[in-house]
Design a protein around this motif. Structure first.
Motif, PDB file in Angstrom:
ATOM      1  N   ASP A 113      22.011  58.077  44.558  1.00 42.97           N
ATOM      2  CA  ASP A 113      23.271  58.180  44.459  1.00 42.97           C
ATOM      3  C   ASP A 113      23.676  58.545  42.732  1.00 42.97           C
ATOM      4  O   ASP A 113      24.608  59.020  42.549  1.00 42.97           O
ATOM      5  CB  ASP A 113      23.837  56.966  44.753  1.00 42.97           C
ATOM      6  N   ALA A 114      22.804  57.906  42.167  1.00 47.29           N
ATOM      7  CA  ALA A 114      22.979  58.164  40.350  1.00 47.29           C
ATOM      8  C   ALA A 114      22.675  59.418  40.153  1.00 47.29           C
ATOM      9  O   ALA A 114      23.058  59.808  39.205  1.00 47.29           O
ATOM     10  CB  ALA A 114      22.214  57.335  39.659  1.00 47.29           C
ATOM     11  N   CYS A 115      22.128  60.324  40.848  1.00 48.06           N
ATOM     12  CA  CYS A 115      21.948  61.594  40.411  1.00 48.06           C
ATOM     13  C   CYS A 115      23.167  62.261  40.649  1.00 48.06           C
ATOM     14  O   CYS A 115      23.952  62.418  41.508  1.00 48.06           O
ATOM     15  CB  CYS A 115      20.816  62.283  41.410  1.00 48.06           C
ATOM     16  N   ASP A 116      23.109  63.466  39.779  1.00 47.39           N
ATOM     17  CA  ASP A 116      24.439  64.349  39.645  1.00 47.39           C
ATOM     18  C   ASP A 116      23.945  65.733  40.507  1.00 47.39           C
ATOM     19  O   ASP A 116      24.929  66.225  41.026  1.00 47.39           O
ATOM     20  CB  ASP A 116      24.682  64.944  38.194  1.00 47.39           C
ATOM     21  N   ALA A 117      22.584  65.924  40.767  1.00 49.90           N
ATOM     22  CA  ALA A 117      22.177  67.113  41.566  1.00 49.90           C
ATOM     23  C   ALA A 117      20.876  66.625  42.201  1.00 49.90           C
ATOM     24  O   ALA A 117      20.139  65.860  41.719  1.00 49.90           O
ATOM     25  CB  ALA A 117      21.698  68.189  40.554  1.00 49.90           C
ATOM     26  N   LEU A 118      20.662  67.214  43.534  1.00 47.67           N
ATOM     27  CA  LEU A 118      19.333  66.905  44.107  1.00 47.67           C
ATOM     28  C   LEU A 118      18.600  68.108  44.587  1.00 47.67           C
ATOM     29  O   LEU A 118      19.349  69.104  44.757  1.00 47.67           O
ATOM     30  CB  LEU A 118      19.605  65.920  45.475  1.00 47.67           C
ATOM     31  N   ILE A 119      17.514  68.163  44.224  1.00 47.61           N
ATOM     32  CA  ILE A 119      16.539  69.103  44.666  1.00 47.61           C
ATOM     33  C   ILE A 119      15.386  68.880  45.638  1.00 47.61           C
ATOM     34  O   ILE A 119      14.516  67.956  45.316  1.00 47.61           O
ATOM     35  CB  ILE A 119      15.928  69.929  43.262  1.00 47.61           C
ATOM     36  N   VAL A 156      16.803  72.065  29.948  1.00 48.31           N
ATOM     37  CA  VAL A 156      18.131  72.251  29.968  1.00 48.31           C
ATOM     38  C   VAL A 156      18.509  70.820  29.101  1.00 48.31           C
ATOM     39  O   VAL A 156      18.294  69.883  29.265  1.00 48.31           O
ATOM     40  CB  VAL A 156      18.805  72.169  31.246  1.00 48.31           C
ATOM     41  N   ASP A 157      19.249  71.349  27.973  1.00 46.28           N
ATOM     42  CA  ASP A 157      19.591  70.459  27.125  1.00 46.28           C
ATOM     43  C   ASP A 157      20.667  69.396  28.100  1.00 46.28           C
ATOM     44  O   ASP A 157      21.458  69.882  28.651  1.00 46.28           O
ATOM     45  CB  ASP A 157      20.811  71.013  26.043  1.00 46.28           C
ATOM     46  N   GLY A 158      20.404  68.013  27.586  1.00 44.52           N
ATOM     47  CA  GLY A 158      21.320  67.082  28.142  1.00 44.52           C
ATOM     48  C   GLY A 158      20.700  66.536  29.614  1.00 44.52           C
ATOM     49  O   GLY A 158      21.456  66.123  30.004  1.00 44.52           O
ATOM     50  N   ALA A 159      19.695  67.256  29.994  1.00 42.95           N
ATOM     51  CA  ALA A 159      19.399  66.749  31.405  1.00 42.95           C
ATOM     52  C   ALA A 159      18.148  65.941  31.499  1.00 42.95           C
ATOM     53  O   ALA A 159      17.264  66.139  30.731  1.00 42.95           O
ATOM     54  CB  ALA A 159      19.031  68.337  32.361  1.00 42.95           C
ATOM     55  N   GLU A 160      18.333  65.056  32.494  1.00 47.15           N
ATOM     56  CA  GLU A 160      17.042  64.202  32.739  1.00 47.15           C
ATOM     57  C   GLU A 160      16.661  64.625  34.161  1.00 47.15           C
ATOM     58  O   GLU A 160      17.513  64.669  35.065  1.00 47.15           O
ATOM     59  CB  GLU A 160      17.563  62.895  32.749  1.00 47.15           C
ATOM     60  N   CYS A 161      15.589  64.109  34.551  1.00 53.96           N
ATOM     61  CA  CYS A 161      14.904  64.405  35.616  1.00 53.96           C
ATOM     62  C   CYS A 161      14.196  63.191  36.256  1.00 53.96           C
ATOM     63  O   CYS A 161      13.418  62.556  35.264  1.00 53.96           O
ATOM     64  CB  CYS A 161      13.932  65.573  35.718  1.00 53.96           C
ATOM     65  N   ARG A 162      14.199  62.743  37.407  1.00 54.08           N
ATOM     66  CA  ARG A 162      13.495  61.950  38.185  1.00 54.08           C
ATOM     67  C   ARG A 162      12.989  62.283  39.351  1.00 54.08           C
ATOM     68  O   ARG A 162      13.405  63.047  40.247  1.00 54.08           O
ATOM     69  CB  ARG A 162      14.133  60.537  38.435  1.00 54.08           C
ATOM     70  N   MET A 204      25.119  63.787  29.966  1.00 54.11           N
ATOM     71  CA  MET A 204      23.982  63.741  30.282  1.00 54.11           C
ATOM     72  C   MET A 204      23.752  63.983  32.025  1.00 54.11           C
ATOM     73  O   MET A 204      24.418  63.224  32.663  1.00 54.11           O
ATOM     74  CB  MET A 204      23.073  62.461  30.146  1.00 54.11           C
ATOM     75  N   ALA A 205      23.226  64.891  32.305  1.00 51.97           N
ATOM     76  CA  ALA A 205      23.081  65.290  33.718  1.00 51.97           C
ATOM     77  C   ALA A 205      21.953  64.768  34.351  1.00 51.97           C
ATOM     78  O   ALA A 205      20.768  64.825  33.580  1.00 51.97           O
ATOM     79  CB  ALA A 205      22.967  66.600  33.846  1.00 51.97           C
ATOM     80  N   PHE A 206      22.000  64.049  35.582  1.00 49.08           N
ATOM     81  CA  PHE A 206      20.581  63.251  35.959  1.00 49.08           C
ATOM     82  C   PHE A 206      20.231  64.040  37.267  1.00 49.08           C
ATOM     83  O   PHE A 206      21.107  64.230  37.970  1.00 49.08           O
ATOM     84  CB  PHE A 206      21.074  62.095  36.136  1.00 49.08           C
ATOM     85  N   VAL A 207      19.039  64.727  37.242  1.00 47.12           N
ATOM     86  CA  VAL A 207      18.782  65.522  38.404  1.00 47.12           C
ATOM     87  C   VAL A 207      17.406  64.789  38.990  1.00 47.12           C
ATOM     88  O   VAL A 207      16.607  64.519  38.572  1.00 47.12           O
ATOM     89  CB  VAL A 207      18.249  66.943  38.222  1.00 47.12           C
ATOM     90  N   GLY A 208      17.772  64.674  40.467  1.00 48.00           N
ATOM     91  CA  GLY A 208      16.499  63.796  41.293  1.00 48.00           C
ATOM     92  C   GLY A 208      15.779  65.062  42.076  1.00 48.00           C
ATOM     93  O   GLY A 208      16.485  66.058  42.627  1.00 48.00           O
ATOM     94  N   VAL A 209      14.362  64.901  41.936  1.00 44.39           N
ATOM     95  CA  VAL A 209      13.557  65.927  42.674  1.00 44.39           C
ATOM     96  C   VAL A 209      13.127  65.252  43.951  1.00 44.39           C
ATOM     97  O   VAL A 209      12.048  64.273  43.546  1.00 44.39           O
ATOM     98  CB  VAL A 209      12.629  66.537  41.878  1.00 44.39           C
ATOM     99  N   VAL A 210      13.226  65.593  45.374  1.00 48.30           N
ATOM    100  CA  VAL A 210      12.742  64.711  46.293  1.00 48.30           C
ATOM    101  C   VAL A 210      11.884  65.552  47.052  1.00 48.30           C
ATOM    102  O   VAL A 210      12.299  66.752  47.500  1.00 48.30           O
ATOM    103  CB  VAL A 210      14.037  64.200  47.143  1.00 48.30           C
ATOM    104  N   TYR A 211      10.591  65.234  47.209  1.00 53.62           N
ATOM    105  CA  TYR A 211       9.778  66.108  47.851  1.00 53.62           C
ATOM    106  C   TYR A 211       8.418  65.360  48.680  1.00 53.62           C
ATOM    107  O   TYR A 211       8.411  64.212  48.544  1.00 53.62           O
ATOM    108  CB  TYR A 211       9.133  66.967  46.701  1.00 53.62           C
ATOM    109  N   ASP A 212       7.997  66.124  49.300  1.00 57.51           N
ATOM    110  CA  ASP A 212       6.774  65.559  50.231  1.00 57.51           C
ATOM    111  C   ASP A 212       5.791  66.655  50.118  1.00 57.51           C
ATOM    112  O   ASP A 212       5.894  67.801  49.593  1.00 57.51           O
ATOM    113  CB  ASP A 212       7.060  65.598  51.662  1.00 57.51           C
ATOM    114  N   SER A 213       4.364  66.090  49.880  1.00 59.92           N
ATOM    115  CA  SER A 213       3.490  67.170  49.606  1.00 59.92           C
ATOM    116  C   SER A 213       2.057  66.706  50.296  1.00 59.92           C
ATOM    117  O   SER A 213       1.728  65.581  50.218  1.00 59.92           O
ATOM    118  CB  SER A 213       3.107  67.193  48.189  1.00 59.92           C
TER     119      SER A 213
END
Length: 104
Positions: free
Chosen positions: A50-56, A29-35, A1-10
């Motif tokens: 820190d728990a994220c595998d990727a950061l956007i 994406v199969d197996g991906a989670e997003c927070r 399971m890949a964990f992706v974090g989206v960090v943004y300001d708006s």
């Protein structure tokens, strides 16, 4: 399971809409989670990322640069950056602007 974090300001909701679209894309994406993380909220709790595998990262473009709130988040990460705390993470980014040259 890949964990992706989206960090943004708006500031006006446009970048938030983009962030939601990015998050929806992650979930396709199969197996991906997003927070989703609002930059000013997570700046004081970087361990949440820190728990994220990727950061956007996403920010509105104001006067050719990132928003002040996003810059504050960036500055809060300086210690983690210096220690290479996110060295093995994938990263991406997006921005929103009302003008062709990021002037509004």
């Amino acid at each position: 399971m890949a964990f992706v974090g989206v960090v943004y300001d708006s500031g006006y909701g446009h970048t938030a809409a983009q962030a939601r679209a990015v998050g929806e894309g992650v979930l396709r994406v199969d197996g991906a989670e997003c927070r989703m993380f609002f930059a000013s909220d997570v700046a004081g709790d970087l361990e949440a990322l820190d728990a994220c595998d990727a950061l956007i990262f996403g920010t509105p473009t104001y006067l050719g640069s990132a928003s002040a709130e996003f810059k504050s988040f960036m500055e809060a990460t300086s210690g983690k950056w210096a220690r290479q705390g996110w060295r093995d993470k994938l990263a991406g980014g997006f921005t929103t602007s009302g003008g062709y040259w990021g002037t509004s």
